[in-house]
Design a protein around this motif. Structure first.
Motif, short mmCIF file in Angstrom:
data_model
loop_
_atom_site.label_atom_id
_atom_site.label_comp_id
_atom_site.label_asym_id
_atom_site.label_seq_id
_atom_site.Cartn_x
_atom_site.Cartn_y
_atom_site.Cartn_z
N ASP A 126 38.00 41.23 29.58
CA ASP A 126 38.44 40.49 28.39
C ASP A 126 37.47 39.36 28.06
N THR A 127 37.06 38.63 29.11
CA THR A 127 36.14 37.50 28.89
C THR A 127 34.80 38.01 28.38
N THR A 128 34.34 39.11 28.93
CA THR A 128 33.08 39.70 28.48
C THR A 128 33.16 40.09 27.01
N HIS A 129 34.27 40.69 26.63
CA HIS A 129 34.46 41.07 25.22
C HIS A 129 34.46 39.84 24.32
N ILE A 130 35.09 38.77 24.76
CA ILE A 130 35.11 37.53 23.97
C ILE A 130 33.70 36.97 23.82
N ILE A 131 32.92 37.01 24.89
CA ILE A 131 31.53 36.52 24.83
C ILE A 131 30.74 37.31 23.80
N ALA A 160 26.51 38.21 30.89
CA ALA A 160 27.91 38.63 30.79
C ALA A 160 28.10 40.04 31.34
N SER A 161 27.17 40.92 31.02
CA SER A 161 27.25 42.31 31.50
C SER A 161 27.10 42.37 33.02
N ILE A 176 29.80 43.11 38.45
CA ILE A 176 30.22 42.69 39.80
C ILE A 176 31.72 42.95 39.97
N ALA A 177 32.50 42.54 38.98
CA ALA A 177 33.94 42.77 39.03
C ALA A 177 34.26 44.25 39.09
N ALA A 183 22.67 39.56 38.35
CA ALA A 183 23.11 38.33 37.67
C ALA A 183 22.18 37.18 38.03
N GLY A 184 21.78 37.11 39.30
CA GLY A 184 20.85 36.07 39.73
C GLY A 184 19.51 36.17 39.02
#
Length: 216
Positions: free
Chosen positions: A64-69, A90-91, A96-97, A204-205
């Motif tokens: 959901d947060t990714t979609h909002i971003i 964001a991706s 990771i999740a 991500a890093g």
């Protein structure tokens, strides 16, 4: 001067919402990896199932947060750093999740007993990795302590390398002791999903490193 400041304020990311969203995501990821670390130490399938439901909720929340971003990227003319880097970060965090949740699903779907040293160690490395990426992402807001970011990214890289070695050793041992071919395949899938989670933490890093090179 007042007029210039007024014009500048129009194009400034006033609430820096992208930082808020990224910080929310890394908080969730660290909590999620902690739950997963707890899960692999449980002996009861029923208890593991309860934690898997929690992990699923975390995974959906990150989605959901990714979609909002992504939606906010389309709405905001000015962003705190490159739009591509916001998208990539964001991706990567969402991935990771996905792989933490995928690992938990494999344990319960295949009804695996996670009581293995390799599983314990990989779960601990995932948890350490999410803590390190959390530290790095929190520093993006001000970019004042580059040394702290660099230290966190070095830790992320070391964790990924350790996870690679641990994966190889665990698979080698698995082929030595497991006589049931179906079980061997199932356990190998679990190890692959967990090791991939550490790869995604490193991804991500790498995005964070790209950002600090451009803006620090």
């Amino acid at each position: 001067m007042a007029g210039i400041n007024s014009i500048f304020s129009i194009f400034s990311p006033k609430n820096k919402i992208f930082y808020d969203f990224f910080e929310q995501m890394v908080d969730k990821l660290h909590e999620m990896s902690g739950k997963f670390d707890q899960m692999v130490h449980l002996n009861s399938f029923e208890e593991r199932q309860k934690l898997q439901i929690e992990l699923e909720n975390y995974e959906h929340s990150c989605d959901d947060t990714t979609h909002i971003i992504f939606t906010e990227l389309g709405r905001n003319f000015i962003t705190p750093f490159d739009r591509e880097d916001i998208h990539y970060l964001a991706s990567a965090l969402d991935d990771i999740a996905d792989y933490i949740y995928s690992s938990s699903k494999k344990i319960n779907f295949y009804r695996l007993d996670p009581n293995e040293e390799g599983v314990y160690k990989l779960a601990a490395l995932i948890h350490e990795g999410t803590f390190a990426i959390r530290e790095a992402v929190y520093e993006l807001r001000n970019l004042k302590d580059i040394r702290k970011i660099t230290s966190a990214l070095i830790k992320v890289n070391a964790i990924e390398n350790e996870a690679d070695d641990l994966f190889d050793l665990s698979i080698d041992r698995l082929f030595e002791i497991e006589t049931d071919v179906k079980m061997l395949i199932k356990r190998r899938e679990l190890y692959q999903a967990m090791e991939t989670a550490t790869d995604k933490i490193e991804d991500a890093g790498n995005v964070v490193e790209s950002i600090i090179i451009k803006y620090a």
